[in-house]
Every structure is written in structure tokens, then in C-alpha cells.
Write an enzyme that holds these catalytic residues in place. Structure first.
Site, PDB file in Angstrom:
ATOM      1  N   TRP A   1       1.024  -1.174  -0.021  1.00 19.29           N
ATOM      2  CA  TRP A   1       0.112   0.032   0.029  1.00 19.29           C
ATOM      3  C   TRP A   1       0.853   1.247  -0.086  1.00 19.29           C
ATOM      4  O   TRP A   1       0.345   2.338  -0.126  1.00 19.29           O
ATOM      5  CB  TRP A   1      -0.872   0.107   1.022  1.00 19.29           C
ATOM      6  CG  TRP A   1      -0.239   0.216   2.611  1.00 19.29           C
ATOM      7  CD1 TRP A   1       0.292  -0.641   3.308  1.00 19.29           C
ATOM      8  CD2 TRP A   1      -0.170   1.310   3.347  1.00 19.29           C
ATOM      9  NE1 TRP A   1       1.043  -0.065   4.546  1.00 19.29           N
ATOM     10  CE2 TRP A   1       0.363   1.025   4.536  1.00 19.29           C
ATOM     11  CE3 TRP A   1      -0.744   2.788   3.356  1.00 19.29           C
ATOM     12  CZ2 TRP A   1       0.692   2.066   5.651  1.00 19.29           C
ATOM     13  CZ3 TRP A   1      -0.475   3.769   4.103  1.00 19.29           C
ATOM     14  CH2 TRP A   1       0.310   3.202   5.333  1.00 19.29           C
TER      15      TRP A   1
ATOM     16  N   GLU B   1       0.921  -1.831  11.998  1.00 18.43           N
ATOM     17  CA  GLU B   1       1.112  -3.272  12.163  1.00 18.43           C
ATOM     18  C   GLU B   1       1.069  -3.746  13.770  1.00 18.43           C
ATOM     19  O   GLU B   1       1.293  -5.051  13.687  1.00 18.43           O
ATOM     20  CB  GLU B   1       2.031  -3.609  11.271  1.00 18.43           C
ATOM     21  CG  GLU B   1       1.555  -3.291   9.528  1.00 18.43           C
ATOM     22  CD  GLU B   1       2.605  -3.309   8.731  1.00 18.43           C
ATOM     23  OE1 GLU B   1       3.997  -3.687   9.281  1.00 18.43           O
ATOM     24  OE2 GLU B   1       2.640  -2.864   7.679  1.00 18.43           O
TER      25      GLU B   1
ATOM     26  N   LYS C   1       3.615   1.088  15.792  1.00 19.37           N
ATOM     27  CA  LYS C   1       4.779   1.214  15.018  1.00 19.37           C
ATOM     28  C   LYS C   1       4.904   2.184  14.084  1.00 19.37           C
ATOM     29  O   LYS C   1       6.232   2.525  14.060  1.00 19.37           O
ATOM     30  CB  LYS C   1       4.586  -0.299  14.098  1.00 19.37           C
ATOM     31  CG  LYS C   1       5.690  -0.672  13.154  1.00 19.37           C
ATOM     32  CD  LYS C   1       5.446  -1.811  12.245  1.00 19.37           C
ATOM     33  CE  LYS C   1       6.558  -2.097  11.220  1.00 19.37           C
ATOM     34  NZ  LYS C   1       6.216  -3.111  10.450  1.00 19.37           N
TER      35      LYS C   1
END
Length: 800
Positions: free
Chosen positions: A377, A504, A608
Site C-alpha cells: 500500500w 501493524e 509501529k
């Protein structure tokens, strides 16, 4: 290794900038070979050559890539499950045409290979010229046997000629006659070193190419190979030009995996041997172009490049880059290191894609095999927003690639029992390739990222032809996913549950704010598109009731907010999770994904990469200024930046809320990520999203550029380190240049007719910029935002 004490051995990090247009590395660079090979990679969106030494040794990782060329491998699981991908695609090298090897020795005696690890290295320098689009190399070396030679080479991958790359290699004797043998190789199935068990590293498929045919004649040769599982055919041809003193001889030989042209003879001081290699690359499906026909095609291309000549290729390369830099160049007065770094970033973006091919841009471009060469992405989320402004035709081609793989996305949605289309989390050939991280299946926001890229491209270009065709197809099928995936609660609020957002370290969560807001934009954008193009609605079977359903879902979309803390939630309930114990997290524990189980990461408040902060950048109109400031401070304290995607986004929002020093430090981290190898992962390829992020910080952070509602607006601010910032962008076919100085901001259309006009908003004031004269406005004072919000201990970016 014995060495000349005067030799410059500096090899780590960016060199001292000269004119801001050259990246220079000197010394043998043996400890950072892989990093330098990525930094010095050249490409044109179709062909990519890593910056390996001409001789091929020493080598961190060889790589000669064609966009989309890959092999398949089986995926295995301790326990298989429904809809688990069974195969993955992995980028593999085509036949390597960059190799030119050299041996030296006495007349009639044994020859020694040029290897910078041996003998005495008097001088060794390589320079990436960002204006010319070439890599220059200069080496002065004495062999262990005492034979001194000087080598210069220039390498390019042609931007105008899609299949073509070339290298000119010159050998000179320095102080005594020497026998030399130069071998120009075309080599298949080079050995690729195994990487670590880091899940971000590439899988290695050994000997992926099977020879089909080849030929050798005169100074030229062709090799044609195929892959077995992906059923692709690849052909590379080389044609040579040679200028040598009298007495030199040539011979060729060919094996299934190698073609070699050898040139041998005696060089005296003052003489030079010049060998120029022109290479052409092509691939096709096995059931497409036959081997002999593909061989003819690349042989003709290589011969045509030789006919143009190396000087002609250099001139065309410079002309192509001059045209690109007219829009793409960025000026930063006051920080030469970051001036160089931003130009480096933009250069690699410019050579990552093409307008004339149905290909997209992988996360590492064509600079390495990291992430197996997959498209993520990152492309639509970071790279295409930049190229939409700098090279919109390249962004259009990348979106057309997504459209070409819409059938696979529809099939994947059906397999997952979803509606519309589900684009893969990781892909190379259109299918889902993510096997090591099952939670990636829930990363449905990639659909909304693609839709967002479509909407921004159309807004910036006015390309209604694209919108009525591929654009509306992509918008409709992604909107259908959200409408079918979501559900309404008893109050009628629309929810998206069980998703993974950009962060994530949080998976299978409910109502990820980023996903919800981008899905809402997707739903409304699809509804607007089909109403503007009713013929497309008929073609896609979109009824008025379906459009009404999209709008109703968008209007009812849930936006998680914690009233007690006064901040938006990254996902429903996320601010109520336990805090991460940063005090007991050592510096060596980062990145956390390599030292802690995902279960621990998922259940704590630790981020993250920018997620909710990215939502504030993509959808700025959904938040008040006060909400942005509170949200930024809250998530800054919990974001560890274990991803190269994070720093540029945090920098933009830090600038918007007034923390300009923090913004500048984050900007430096993004811009220098690969030049200084800050994440120690540059060796397997550059991080194109971070490179794109450097430009985004300049335009969106310091320029205050926003475009989320189809209008162009600016709210600029100038960091105290910089005296002047200049950047340009294309808007509806016009080039708009923006200049920031302490005295104010200037908007101008530098290369158009007096009656050309671009309308924009400057801090809420509507401004019409014409070709007749620039428009200037005062640079607004940035309100004092108060103390800088804390970062997690040890995770604040280095101070400039």
C-alpha cells in the site's frame, strides 16, 4: 589490504555535498557494499540495475531486474487454513548485462583479476550524478603483482529508451606496459546471498532461469531464458563498441547461462582501451512471444542503441531529466546535506515508474529484492501522491496497473466471501502473496488507499477520461467492499470491524479510524463518480439504490473518540488498553517485531508507524486544529517508528501543529533514511515510501499543502534552519512554483501564458495565480504550541 595512505576511506553516509547534485562514495566500501549498491541503483521503471561494481566482485547482492519479472514459490504453513495463499511471487534477476571483468599481468604470464580487496588501491570513487542520471566510477589500482592500471566507467539505464541500459568502460596503463584482458559478460543465475530471518527480507530462489536459446556473432550476443512456475520468458541482448590500440584481439563464447566477449592485448602508458556495452531487456509470458522472436526484438533494440551511440544516450538522458527536474526540483537554502538528500529522494522516484507501460512501483522500486519485490500500500499511500504532482502520467500508469488486476481482486473478494474487490496486501503479479503475516488479510485499507489515490489524481489533473474508465471501476468495486463488509448497530451507526490499519502493531481491531475515514471518502467518491458518469454506472450495474446505500453508510460511519482523554482513538477502545512498558525496553529491543511476540504488541498501546496521525494528514477536514494538537501529542508519546513510513507523516503534522524543530528532525530522519542507512535495511533496496515522504514533508509540512477536498490550499511555515524553500507541482496541467522565505510566500506560474490561471487557497483566502505575475502573501506567524510532546524514551529523532 595494503593501501595508499593518502586514499580517502570514508564510505558511510552521504558525502560532503558539492553542488547538491552528486552522491559520492570513496574508498573500497567493503563494509557497506549492499547499502551502496542500493543507493547507486539506476532504473527507468522497466529496467533496474543495482549499483554493483562493474567487475561483479566484491558484491553485497547482485541484481538486474525487470518490472514484474518473477518466479513463484510454494508457501507452507504448520497448519493450513481456508483461503491461505498457496503460492507467492518473488522477484528474480534477469540475465545480468552490467558485468565487465578485467585481468592484468605481464606478457605471457598469469593474469590477476581486478579486485579492490587485493593489491594497492590508490583511488576509488563512485559518483551518482542526479542531473545526468548516470553513475561514474574511477579506480586507480596496483595488482598484487605490481601492475598499475586506471579504470573509469560510466553507467546509465536509459529513461527515454525503455529496454536499454549501457556502460562505457575505459582501461589505461599508468606507469608501465601491461597485458590486459577485458571480458564483457552476460550472465544468468548469479548466486544471491541468503538474508537473515527478518520477515522483511527476501526469499531466495536459486537458479530460477532455464536456458531456451541464445546466439553469438561479431561483438554481440543474446540469451533467452524462462522461468518454470511463473511461465515467463526473458531475453537480454548486448551489442558492443570497441576502441583499442593495434594488436588487440577479440573472441566470443556462449554457454547456456553466459555470453562472453573477450578483448585482450598490451596497453602502454598513454594508450586506452574503451569498451562500450549496450544492453536491451524484454520479457513476456511463455505462451506469448516465442524465444527466437524475443531474441530478435532485443537484438534490434541493442543495435539501435549502439547506432545512437553512448554520447547520444547521455544527451537524451540529460534532456529527459532536465524536463523532469523543471517540476521536481526542490531548493532548501541553509542545509546542504538535506538539500542533497531531497534531490536524491526525488531522483529515485522519477526513475521508479514509467508512463508508457502497464506497470506499477514496488516498495523497493527496482533497487533490490527486499519484500520479495512486492507492491504494498506504500505505492498508493506515499509514492503516487508525490508523482501525481511531479509526473502525473506515471501515477496514471500505476493506477492503470491496479485496474488491470481488478479481476484478481474480485476473485480474492469472492474467495473471502466479501463483496466487490479485495486488493492484496502484498503482490507482484496481482494475486495475494502475503504468507508470513496472516493478519495482513485484514489490511483492507489498501482498497481505500487505491481509491484515495484515484480521487487525488483526478482532482489534481482533471482527467475525466481516466475517471470515466479505470477510475470509476476502481472506485465502485472498492466501495462495494466497504458497503458489504460493514454493519449497522442498533443506533444505525456504520462499523468496520476486524480490520488491520496502517499500524501493524494493532491487528484485527474494530473501527480503525484511518480505515473508517478513508472508506467514507471511498464511498462518497464512488457515488459522485457514477453520478457524474451515468454510462459507467450502467456498465457496472450500479443502481440508484446502491449509490444511496453508499452515501448512507458514509454518513453513518463511526468515528471513535475518547471523551475522557479528549483524543480520537486509533481504534475503538484502543486508548483503554495497557500502556507499553517503555522504561524496561532497551535500545537493542527495537524494532519491537523482532524481539516481542505480536500478541504482546497487539494488546498494548504501542504504535509501529503513524496511523491516526496519517488519518489527520489524509483527511484534515475531519479534525479541528485543537483536536489535531491533542491527537498528535498523545500518539507521539506512543509511536516508536519501527517503520520507515512513520517519520514523514509525523513531521508533516508536527509542522502543522507548530512543533517546527521536531518536524525538522523527523524530516531529516525521513530524507536520510537510505543515504545514512538509518534502519540498517538499505542493502536489500531503497525505501521508496520514505523517499517520497521527504518531498511530502517539504510540500505538505513546510508548504502546508492540502488537497483532500479537491481544492489546492496552502498554510506555509518556514523552519528556522532554512532561509528559503522552493518546490513546484503540477495542477490541471500548469506548473505552480511555491517559494517560502522569511519575508513571505510567492506563488507563480513560471512557464505559461499570461492568461493561464490556477486557483488556490492561502490560509483561507482565495487566490487566483496567473501567468502574468506572481502573487505574494506574508508568511504567517506560527502560534506557540507549548512544550514539545515527548516521544517514547530513546525514540526521539536525532536533533539537527
Amino acid at each position: 589490504m595494503p593501501s595508499d595512505p593518502s586514499a580517502d576511506r570514508e564510505s558511510r553516509g552521504p558525502a560532503t555535498p558539492d553542488d547538491g547534485w552528486r552522491i559520492r562514495r570513496t574508498g573500497a566500501d567493503l563494509e557497506r557494499l549492499g547499502e551502496t549498491e542500493s543507493v547507486f541503483a539506476l532504473g527507468n521503471g522497466w529496467v533496474g540495475w543495482r549499483g554493483n561494481l562493474d567487475e561483479g566482485v566484491p558484491c553485497g547482492m547482485p541484481g538486474s531486474y525487470l518490472n514484474g519479472f518473477h518466479e513463484q514459490r510454494e508457501l507452507t504453513y504448520p497448519e493450513d487454513g481456508y483461503a491461505f495463499p498457496q503460492r507467492s511471487d518473488t522477484v528474480v534477476s534477469a540475465q545480468n548485462a552490467a558485468l565487465i571483468r578485467l585481468w592484468v599481468g605481464p606478457g605471457g604470464g598469469p593474469r590477476e583479476p581486478l579486485d579492490v580487496r587485493t593489491g594497492t588501491l590508490h583511488e576509488h570513487e563512485r559518483v551518482l550524478d542526479l542531473r545526468a542520471g548516470v553513475v561514474h566510477r574511477r579506480t586507480d589500482w596496483t595488482s598484487p603483482g605490481g601492475h598499475r592500471i586506471r579504470i573509469t566507467s560510466t553507467r546509465l539505464v536509459s529513461l527515454p529508451r525503455r529496454p536499454v541500459a549501457a556502460v562505457r568502460y575505459v582501461v589505461e596503463a599508468v606507469d608501465a606496459p601491461v597485458d590486459v584482458r577485458v571480458c564483457s559478460d552476460l550472465l544468468a543465475n548469479e548466486r544471491v546471498p541468503e538474508n537473515s530471518d527478518d520477515p522483511r527480507a527476501a526469499s531466495v530462489i536459486h537458479d530460477p532461469l532455464t536456458a531456451e536459446t541464445g546466439r553469438a556473432g561479431g561483438l554481440d550476443g543474446v540469451l533467452v531464458h524462462r522461468t518454470e512456475r511463473s511461465a515467463q520468458r526473458v531475453a537480454v541482448a548486448v551489442a558492443h563498441g570497441l576502441a583499442a590500440p593495434a594488436g588487440f584481439t577479440t573472441d566470443t563464447d556462449r554457454a547456456p547461462d553466459r555470453f562472453r566477449l573477450a578483448v585482450a592485448g598490451r596497453l602502454c602508458p598513454g594508450q586506452r582501451l574503451e569498451l562500450t556495452k549496450f544492453a536491451a531487456h524484454e520479457c513476456a509470458t511463455v505462451d506469448g512471444t516465442p524465444p527466437d522472436e524475443l531474441a530478435d526484438l532485443v537484438a534490434d533494440e541493442a543495435d539501435a542503441a549502439r547506432a545512437e551511440g553512448f554520447a547520444g544516450l547521455l544527451a537524451a538522458q540529460r534532456a529527459a531529466l532536465d524536463a523532469a527536474w523543471a517540476t521536481a526540483d526542490v531548493t532548501l537554502d541553509g542545509d546542504p546535506e538535506l538539500q542533497q538528500a531531497v534531490r536524491f529522494s526525488v531522483f529515485h522516484l522519477l526513475q521508479a515508474g514509467r508512463a508508457d507501460a502497464d506497470r506499477t512501483i514496488p516498495a523497493k522500486g527496482l533497487t533490490g529484492n527486499g519484500y520479495d519485490g512486492h507492491v504494498l500500500w506504500d505505492t498508493e499511500g506515499y509514492v503516487l501522491p508525490v508523482l501525481t504532482y511531479l509526473a502525473p502520467e506515471v501515477a496514471r500508469a500505476a493506477l492503470r496497473w491496479r485496474h488491470a488486476h481488478l479481476p484478481e481482486a474480485r476473485e480474492r473478494a469472492a474467495e473471502l466471501r466479501l463483496t466487490g474487490a479485495t486488493f492484496p496486501w502484498r503482490t507482484l503479479g496481482g494475486r495475494e502473496c502475503s504468507g508470513y503475516w496472516p493478519a495482513g488479510t485484514a489490511g483492507l485499507h489498501v482498497n481505500a488507499d487505491i481509491a484515495d489515490a484515484v480521487l487525488r489524481y483526478v482532482d489534481a489533473t482533471g482527467d475525466q477520461e481516466f475517471l470515466a474508465g479505470p477510475g470509476v471501476d476502481l472506485l465502485v468495486e472498492t466501495a462495494r467492499l466497504w458497503h458489504g463488509y460493514g454493519h449497522r448497530d442498533e443506533d444505525g451507526t456504520f462499523h468496520l470491524t476486524g480490520v488491520t490499519g496502517p499500524d501493524e502493531y494493532a491487528a484485527l481491531i474494530d473501527d480503525n479510524l484511518f480505515t473508517n475515514l478513508l472508506a467514507r471518502r471511498n464511498l462518497r467518491g464512488a457515488a459522485d463518480a457514477v453520478e457524474r458518469h451515468p454510462e459507467a454506472a450502467d456498465r457496472l450495474g450500479v443502481a440508484p439504490a446502491e449509490v444511496a446505500g453508499w452515501r448512507a453508510a458514509a454518513d453513518a460511519m463511526f468515528v471513535p473518540y475518547d471523551g475522557k482523554r479528549g483524543v480520537h482513538q486509533q481504534a475503538a477502545g484502543s486508548t483503554e488498553q495497557p500502556e507499553w512498558d517503555f522504561a524496561d525496553t532497551a535500545e537493542d529491543d527495537y524494532p519491537l517485531l523482532l524481539h516481542f511476540p505480536y500478541l504482546e504488541l497487539y494488546r498494548h498501546q504501542v504504535v509501529k508507524q503513524a496511523d491516526l496521525v496519517l488519518a489527520m494528514l489524509r483527511c484534515p477536514g475531519e479534525f479541528t486544529a485543537e483536536e489535531k494538537a491533542r491527537n498528535f501529542a498523545y500518539y507521539e508519546a506512543r509511536t516508536v517508528r519501527d517503520s520507515s513510513l512513520s517519520a514523514p507523516v509525523q513531521a508533516v503534522l508536527a509542522a502543522e501543529v507548530g512543533h517546527l524543530d521536531l518536524a525538522y528532525d523527523l524530516f531529516a530522519e525521513a530524507a536520510l533514511h537510505d543515504l545514512a542507512d538509518l534502519g540498517d535495511k538499505t542493502a536489500d533496496g531503497l525505501h521508496l515510501a520514505a523517499l517520497a515522504g521527504a518531498w511530502l514533508v517539504v510540500a505538505q509540512g513546510f508548504g502546508g499543502l492540502r488537497d483532500d477536498r479537491g481544492v489546492l490550499s496552502f498554510d506555509p511555515r518556514l523552519p528556522r534552519r532554512l532561509r528559503r524553500v522552493v518546490f513546484s507541482l503540477r495542477w490541471h496541467g500548469q506548473r505552480l512554483r511555491v517559494t517560502l522565505t522569511p519575508d513571505g510566500v510567492r506563488y507563480e506560474l513560471p512557464d505559461t501564458t499570461p492568461d493561464a490561471t490556477v486557483e488556490l487557497w492561502h490560509r483561507g483566502e482565495r487566490v487566483a495565480v496567473t501567468g502574468a505575475a506572481p502573487v505574494t502573501r506574508p508568511l504567517p506567524a506560527v502560534p506557540d504550541p507549548g512544550p514539545e510532546p515527548p516521544s517514547p524514551p530513546g525514540r526521539r529523532p536525532a536533533r539537527r
